[in-house]
Design an enzyme around this catalytic site. Structure first.
Site, PDB file in Angstrom:
ATOM      1  N   GLY A  95       1.240   5.329   4.015  1.00  0.00           N
ATOM      2  CA  GLY A  95       1.798   4.676   2.841  1.00  0.00           C
ATOM      3  C   GLY A  95       1.771   3.163   2.910  1.00  0.00           C
ATOM      4  N   ASP A 131      10.410   4.808  11.121  1.00  0.00           N
ATOM      5  CA  ASP A 131       9.471   5.807  10.606  1.00  0.00           C
ATOM      6  C   ASP A 131       8.914   6.666  11.746  1.00  0.00           C
ATOM      7  OD1 ASP A 131       8.234   7.116   8.526  1.00  0.00           O
ATOM      8  OD2 ASP A 131       6.471   5.826   8.524  1.00  0.00           O
ATOM      9  N   LYS A 150      -4.835  -2.837  11.563  1.00  0.00           N
ATOM     10  CA  LYS A 150      -4.123  -2.181  10.469  1.00  0.00           C
ATOM     11  C   LYS A 150      -4.044  -3.131   9.289  1.00  0.00           C
ATOM     12  CE  LYS A 150       0.072   0.056   8.943  1.00  0.00           C
ATOM     13  NZ  LYS A 150       1.368   0.637   9.279  1.00  0.00           N
ATOM     14  N   VAL A 184      -5.712   2.107   9.149  1.00  0.00           N
ATOM     15  CA  VAL A 184      -6.000   1.681  10.508  1.00  0.00           C
ATOM     16  C   VAL A 184      -7.480   1.895  10.781  1.00  0.00           C
ATOM     17  CG1 VAL A 184      -5.470   1.988  12.952  1.00  0.00           C
ATOM     18  CG2 VAL A 184      -3.658   2.259  11.247  1.00  0.00           C
TER      19      VAL A 184
END
Length: 491
Positions: free
Chosen positions: A19, A137, A38, A23
């Site tokens: 989201g 996360d 990234k 990468v």
């Protein structure tokens, strides 16, 4: 045409996306090393001010991750660069697979591997929380298992919530969010909850809170208790503690590490806090595990030779029957004269011997290349890992991917031995047949058969297996007093 980022990093292949960005593998043309890049997602319609805000926020988060760059379980962030107004984070390139990929392709982990993953992530979170850094996360897609077995937490500190107008929003992956985060309260306990969800999914194969809609998922996270884990084995207590709805009741990363060292079980009455329950008395060694395997080509060669022999005898026996049933006066070979001088003929018996050789050789030669290429795709070598926590058996396919076959932690057994005559590894489970049945429920049931002395947990059967004689030294080292030589099995 290859894209070059910031005039320095030549992009390779895309490794994944989420989201918050994509990468890529990349080559640093200045330092001449491979890295991972990234790209942080930025709305193409964003103004210059908004782009600058995104870059500033990415730099801030990169500084958080850089503070932890020396930790062995955290992917190092080297730098953040801008290219055309888009921020790119420069990170260590890790060769391996995410925990999410392993679950999708090979199914749930056994408790030994799951414990290894939990230990690595807890170590990373403990260091991060000590530095006042939150991950926000934690999930299987952000947990990597490198090719050397190291567990790494990726995207560390990067997933802080913000929009292009720098307004803080709810950010993360809903099934892994702690209930308090849904109310905008961030704390280290939220990372521990997310780890609990990840371990539940890793051992059970399903998410405890994922539902068909975001609203239903949030309701499940906030209000529903997950079904008790049934395949987690000794990790059941740890996972249950991490999934507490009340963050005050969840263990910290340090306390969870202690609970993990205790085998994931609640502390027994009368046992002091921090005193580990080590299960059965075992004096095995610590240290890095021993990994035993065989070369793929060696396994393919054994597979090919074994089945080629079978083809020779199958066709040879058929040829012998044809020769024995033939009329020796009319049966003849359509062969050159020199072959007729070598091969016996003229009687039923001699015709039988000759046809055994001819048809057997034909079958072997015809099927040899077919069996060789079949072996390349189907003859997978076993990888037996024996360490301080237990014995794990995995297999490596022709793509180099591994899948877990069996997982045997030491705290599930009373005794383990090697039968060199039969080529078996035999374990006696705690609780006898009932303990073996419980193990069967959460393990992949590699070789669980009742035999004299216990249950068969590994066997030198088929191509790709490891000779049990090679397992004796590492079993003696790591299983300690649980291991018995064959002459001791009667004690």
């Amino acid at each position: 045409m290859e894209q070059v980022v910031a005039g320095r990093f030549r992009l390779g292949r895309r490794l994944g996306s989420g989201g918050f960005g994509e990468v890529w593998s990349a080559y640093d043309e200045r330092l001449r090393v491979e890295v991972a890049l990234k790209r942080v997602r930025v709305d193409p319609q964003a103004s210059d001010t908004e782009r600058d805000a995104v870059l500033e926020r990415a730099e801030e988060e990169a500084r958080h991750a850089a503070r932890l760059r020396d930790h062995p379980n955290i992917v190092t962030v080297f730098d953040v660069v801008a290219d055309g107004g888009t921020p790119w984070l420069v990170m260590r390139l890790v060769q391996g697979r995410t925990l999410g990929q392993e679950i999708r392709e090979h199914g749930p982990l056994g408790p030994v591997m799951a414990r290894h993953v939990a230990a690595g992530v807890l170590s990373a979170l403990e260091a991060a929380h000590a530095s006042d850094v939150l991950h926000r996360d934690v999930k299987p897609a952000n947990i990597m298992v490198a090719e050397d077995g190291t567990v790494l937490l990726v995207d560390f500190g990067i997933a802080r919530g913000f929009t292009l107008t720098t307004q803080t929003v709810l950010v993360g992956t809903l099934p892994y969010m702690a209930p308090e985060r849904l109310n905008g309260k961030d704390s280290p306990a939220g990372d521990l909850f997310a780890l609990g969800v990840s371990l539940y999914e890793a051992t059970e194969g399903i998410s405890p809170f994922a539902r068909d809609t975001p609203t239903a998922t949030m309701a499940a996270v906030a209000l529903e208790e997950p079904p008790p884990p049934v395949r987690a084995g000794p990790l059941r207590g740890l996972i249950t503690a991490l999934l507490e709805k009340d963050p005050a009741k969840r263990p910290s990363a340090t306390a969870a590490s202690v609970l993990l060292a205790e085998g994931g079980r609640p502390r027994e009455p009368g046992r002091a806090e921090g005193e580990a329950d080590r299960g059965p008395d075992r004096t095995g060694a610590a240290g890095p595990p021993v990994v035993l395997t065989r070369s793929r080509m060696g396994v393919v060669a054994e597979y090919t030779v074994t089945l080629t022999k079978a083809c020779f005898w199958a066709f040879g026996i058929l040829g012998a029957l044809v020769g024995l049933c033939s009329d020796p006066h009319t049966f003849d070979f359509d062969l050159p004269d020199w072959a007729m001088e070598v091969l016996p003929h003229g009687t039923r018996l001699s015709n039988g011997f000759s046809m055994l050789f001819l048809l057997g050789a034909f079958g072997a030669v015809f099927f040899l290349p077919i069996l060789f290429f079949s072996g390349l795709f189907n003859a997978d070598p076993d990888v037996v890992t024996i360490g301080p926590d237990g014995m794990t058996v995995t297999r490596v396919n022709w793509k180099g991917q591994t899948r877990q076959v069996s997982d045997l932690p030491w705290d599930r057994i009373e005794r383990i031995t090697v039968d060199l005559v039969q080529g078996h590894v035999i374990a006696r489970f705690r609780g006898g047949d009932q303990g073996a049945e419980e193990w069967r429920q959460w393990d992949h049931q590699y070789r669980l058969e009742a035999v004299d002395g216990g249950h068969l947990v590994y066997s030198h059967r088929g191509d790709g297996s490891i000779a049990p004689a090679l397992l004796r030294a590492p079993l003696r080292r790591f299983a300690g007093s649980l291991y018995r030589e064959e002459s001791d099995t009667s004690s």
